[in-house]
Design a protein around this motif. Sequence first.
Motif, PDB file in Angstrom:
ATOM      1  N   ASP A 129       0.820  -1.211   0.000  1.00 17.08           N
ATOM      2  CA  ASP A 129       0.000   0.000   0.000  1.00 17.08           C
ATOM      3  C   ASP A 129       0.860   1.270   0.000  1.00 17.08           C
ATOM      4  N   SER A 130       2.159   1.154   0.276  1.00 18.69           N
ATOM      5  CA  SER A 130       3.024   2.337   0.252  1.00 18.69           C
ATOM      6  C   SER A 130       3.084   2.948  -1.144  1.00 18.69           C
ATOM      7  N   ILE A 131       3.157   2.105  -2.186  1.00 15.96           N
ATOM      8  CA  ILE A 131       3.238   2.652  -3.540  1.00 15.96           C
ATOM      9  C   ILE A 131       1.904   3.252  -3.967  1.00 15.96           C
ATOM     10  N   VAL A 132       0.796   2.705  -3.475  1.00 14.74           N
ATOM     11  CA  VAL A 132      -0.516   3.251  -3.827  1.00 14.74           C
ATOM     12  C   VAL A 132      -0.698   4.629  -3.197  1.00 14.74           C
ATOM     13  N   TYR A 133      -0.420   4.742  -1.886  1.00 13.39           N
ATOM     14  CA  TYR A 133      -0.534   6.039  -1.213  1.00 13.39           C
ATOM     15  C   TYR A 133       0.362   7.081  -1.881  1.00 13.39           C
ATOM     16  N   ARG A 134       1.589   6.686  -2.166  1.00 11.46           N
ATOM     17  CA  ARG A 134       2.547   7.624  -2.757  1.00 11.46           C
ATOM     18  C   ARG A 134       2.105   8.069  -4.139  1.00 11.46           C
ATOM     19  N   THR A 135       1.662   7.129  -4.959  1.00 12.08           N
ATOM     20  CA  THR A 135       1.268   7.452  -6.325  1.00 12.08           C
ATOM     21  C   THR A 135       0.013   8.323  -6.357  1.00 12.08           C
ATOM     22  N   VAL A 136      -0.966   7.975  -5.520  1.00 14.20           N
ATOM     23  CA  VAL A 136      -2.196   8.781  -5.464  1.00 14.20           C
ATOM     24  C   VAL A 136      -1.888  10.202  -4.995  1.00 14.20           C
ATOM     25  N   TYR A 137      -1.051  10.313  -3.964  1.00 16.33           N
ATOM     26  CA  TYR A 137      -0.691  11.635  -3.443  1.00 16.33           C
ATOM     27  C   TYR A 137       0.019  12.471  -4.510  1.00 16.33           C
ATOM     28  N   ASP A 138       1.011  11.881  -5.156  1.00 18.72           N
ATOM     29  CA  ASP A 138       1.773  12.620  -6.172  1.00 18.72           C
ATOM     30  C   ASP A 138       0.890  13.021  -7.349  1.00 18.72           C
ATOM     31  N   THR A 139      -0.014  12.113  -7.749  1.00 20.24           N
ATOM     32  CA  THR A 139      -0.898  12.394  -8.884  1.00 20.24           C
ATOM     33  C   THR A 139      -1.874  13.516  -8.552  1.00 20.24           C
ATOM     34  N   GLU A 140      -2.485  13.446  -7.366  1.00 17.63           N
ATOM     35  CA  GLU A 140      -3.440  14.486  -6.959  1.00 17.63           C
ATOM     36  C   GLU A 140      -2.746  15.838  -6.814  1.00 17.63           C
ATOM     37  N   LYS A 141      -1.545  15.837  -6.256  1.00 20.12           N
ATOM     38  CA  LYS A 141      -0.790  17.076  -6.088  1.00 20.12           C
ATOM     39  C   LYS A 141      -0.495  17.716  -7.438  1.00 20.12           C
ATOM     40  N   GLU A 142      -0.133  16.896  -8.416  1.00 20.26           N
ATOM     41  CA  GLU A 142       0.155  17.409  -9.756  1.00 20.26           C
ATOM     42  C   GLU A 142      -1.110  17.956 -10.411  1.00 20.26           C
ATOM     43  N   ALA A 143      -2.235  17.257 -10.226  1.00 19.92           N
ATOM     44  CA  ALA A 143      -3.502  17.689 -10.823  1.00 19.92           C
ATOM     45  C   ALA A 143      -3.951  19.037 -10.249  1.00 19.92           C
ATOM     46  N   GLN A 144      -3.633  19.282  -8.986  1.00 18.93           N
ATOM     47  CA  GLN A 144      -4.030  20.535  -8.336  1.00 18.93           C
ATOM     48  C   GLN A 144      -3.267  21.748  -8.857  1.00 18.93           C
ATOM     49  N   THR A 145      -2.203  21.526  -9.616  1.00 14.92           N
ATOM     50  CA  THR A 145      -1.452  22.647 -10.189  1.00 14.92           C
ATOM     51  C   THR A 145      -2.149  23.235 -11.405  1.00 14.92           C
ATOM     52  N   VAL A 146      -3.164  22.546 -11.913  1.00 18.71           N
ATOM     53  CA  VAL A 146      -3.895  23.014 -13.093  1.00 18.71           C
ATOM     54  C   VAL A 146      -4.980  23.994 -12.656  1.00 18.71           C
ATOM     55  N   PRO A 147      -4.993  25.205 -13.184  1.00 19.38           N
ATOM     56  CA  PRO A 147      -6.027  26.193 -12.813  1.00 19.38           C
ATOM     57  C   PRO A 147      -7.423  25.681 -13.140  1.00 19.38           C
ATOM     58  N   ALA A 148      -8.320  25.777 -12.173  1.00 18.23           N
ATOM     59  CA  ALA A 148      -9.673  25.257 -12.361  1.00 18.23           C
ATOM     60  C   ALA A 148     -10.438  26.002 -13.450  1.00 18.23           C
ATOM     61  N   ASP A 149     -10.090  27.280 -13.693  1.00 17.77           N
ATOM     62  CA  ASP A 149     -10.815  28.083 -14.681  1.00 17.77           C
ATOM     63  C   ASP A 149     -10.158  28.082 -16.055  1.00 17.77           C
ATOM     64  N   SER A 150      -9.156  27.228 -16.240  1.00 15.11           N
ATOM     65  CA  SER A 150      -8.482  27.174 -17.530  1.00 15.11           C
ATOM     66  C   SER A 150      -9.423  26.619 -18.600  1.00 15.11           C
ATOM     67  N   PRO A 151      -9.454  27.242 -19.788  1.00 15.55           N
ATOM     68  CA  PRO A 151     -10.315  26.719 -20.870  1.00 15.55           C
ATOM     69  C   PRO A 151      -9.827  25.365 -21.389  1.00 15.55           C
TER      70      PRO A 151
END
Length: 275
Positions: free
Chosen positions: A1-23
């Motif tokens: 489960d260490s790789i799952v937690y790490r991968t989900v965290y890294d993926t979500e963190k990267e996704a949050q860098t995208v502006p929500a109002d971007s076209p």
Amino acid sequence: DSIVYRTVYDTEKEAQTVPADSPYHGKLIGKALEKYAIEDSIAKVFGSESLGRIADEGLQIHGGYGFTEEYPFAGFYRNTRIDRIYEGTNEINRQIITGYFLKKALLEELPIREKLRNVPGILKEIDDLYYGDLLRREKQSLELAKHLTMLVLHEAICKFGQAMRTEHQLMEIIADMLIHLYLVDSTLARVSQRNEKGMPIDIQKKIAQTLSSESMYQISTLAMKGITNLLVGDALKGSLEIVESFIRRMVIPRDLFTLKREIAEDIINKEEYNY
């Protein structure tokens, strides 16, 4: 489960860098998620194969009863089989994992030749790493295993170049080495993080030691298999000497029977897996 937690965290963190109002929000999210496509593939392959193995062993423990529908393991065994097929078969995901690193190496984004230029120097440098760290021996073994994996990848590229993509057996060997590296790296990082927070790590440390030792055995075997199928003659002899010099330092002699027994007893006493 260490790789799952790490991968989900890294993926979500990267996704949050995208502006929500971007076209171009959807397109940018896809590009952001692609950054961790390799980690996703590793988690999918290792997770599905681990679940399949556990279901198989659970059924075996129950004997003939395990194969009947009156017991849950018959359903577990049947239902887990699809996990290695959907979302891209595990064979395809292994090709993706190695293909990514092959591309990085060919574009010289991975400094493989530079890293392998002075093997005695590498060994000496790693011997001096992580002084005073928790799980120092395991962290040193991981660094050695990373260099050994680069060695196999380098020899494969020298022989096949871009045509290596069609050498599926070789691609799978390297993918499995990379899976073990990510698994050990994630587990050691998680235990170290718990230790820094002052959380209990007695059983977690034993899990990390067990996993590291077993993964080093697996990586050693995969490296030997890869090199012996890549080279011949004096080239093979010279490379095997280098591989063996890494393996002698990588493999951690440890009483794994006792460690596994202590881990199992803790799970039985707690009646849950909570690590």
